[in-house]
Design a protein around this motif. Structure first.
Motif, PDB file in Angstrom:
ATOM      1  N   GLY A  44      37.654  39.814  24.943  1.00 30.21           N
ATOM      2  CA  GLY A  44      38.764  40.752  24.835  1.00 30.21           C
ATOM      3  C   GLY A  44      40.068  40.012  24.984  1.00 30.21           C
ATOM      4  O   GLY A  44      40.179  38.850  24.606  1.00 30.21           O
ATOM      5  N   TRP A  45      41.042  40.668  25.571  1.00 31.27           N
ATOM      6  CA  TRP A  45      42.327  40.031  25.798  1.00 31.27           C
ATOM      7  C   TRP A  45      42.147  38.849  26.736  1.00 31.27           C
ATOM      8  O   TRP A  45      41.506  38.955  27.762  1.00 31.27           O
ATOM      9  CB  TRP A  45      43.307  41.021  26.429  1.00 31.27           C
ATOM     10  N   THR A  46      42.740  37.738  26.370  1.00 36.43           N
ATOM     11  CA  THR A  46      42.677  36.552  27.213  1.00 36.43           C
ATOM     12  C   THR A  46      43.935  36.475  28.053  1.00 36.43           C
ATOM     13  O   THR A  46      45.043  36.647  27.548  1.00 36.43           O
ATOM     14  CB  THR A  46      42.547  35.279  26.353  1.00 36.43           C
ATOM     15  N   ASN A  47      43.752  36.228  29.333  1.00 38.87           N
ATOM     16  CA  ASN A  47      44.869  36.099  30.248  1.00 38.87           C
ATOM     17  C   ASN A  47      44.947  34.645  30.703  1.00 38.87           C
ATOM     18  O   ASN A  47      44.002  34.122  31.281  1.00 38.87           O
ATOM     19  CB  ASN A  47      44.661  37.025  31.458  1.00 38.87           C
ATOM     20  N   TYR A  48      46.053  33.982  30.409  1.00 37.58           N
ATOM     21  CA  TYR A  48      46.237  32.595  30.812  1.00 37.58           C
ATOM     22  C   TYR A  48      47.109  32.549  32.059  1.00 37.58           C
ATOM     23  O   TYR A  48      48.294  32.886  31.994  1.00 37.58           O
ATOM     24  CB  TYR A  48      46.907  31.788  29.701  1.00 37.58           C
ATOM     25  N   GLU A  60      51.162  30.568  26.507  1.00 40.76           N
ATOM     26  CA  GLU A  60      50.369  31.471  25.689  1.00 40.76           C
ATOM     27  C   GLU A  60      49.049  30.851  25.250  1.00 40.76           C
ATOM     28  O   GLU A  60      48.460  31.295  24.266  1.00 40.76           O
ATOM     29  CB  GLU A  60      51.189  31.931  24.492  1.00 40.76           C
TER      30      GLU A  60
END
Length: 111
Positions: free
Chosen positions: A14-18, A104
């Protein structure tokens, strides 16, 4: 969960959080880092958009002989925080500077 499978959950990408990257080093004479930090946080007195402050950078981990052992490309990075130790005239310790980079994404690249 898949229908009928009540014993396990499926994980999907899903959404990747860095998370931010924190870099620490002894303070140097190189002004590029502090200039970029000032620019990113609009401390240079010139109003900029976030896009103007973002940069693609490369971080290299060096061994004791200053030979690169690992390297990462970091994309759309900007300075989220910059700080350094208190100055103590009675101490001969190095002053440590710390920069926190928001970004990002990243990838490890071969050396």
């Amino acid at each position: 969960r898949d229908g009928g499978d009540n014993n396990s959950k499926r994980k999907e990408p899903g959404w990747t959080n860095y998370p931010n990257i924190t870099l620490t080093r002894g303070m140097s004479q190189d002004r590029d880092l502090i200039n970029w930090a000032n620019e990113s946080m609009n401390l240079d007195g010139v109003k900029k958009t976030a896009v103007q402050s973002k940069r693609d950078i490369t971080i290299t981990l060096n061994d004791a002989r200053q030979v690169g052992v690992r390297r990462w490309n970091v994309y759309e990075a900007f300075c989220a925080s910059y700080k350094f130790d208190d100055f103590d005239a009675d101490s001969d310790d190095f002053v440590i500077e710390t920069i926190e980079l928001a970004h990002e994404g990243w990838e490890e690249v071969s050396i």
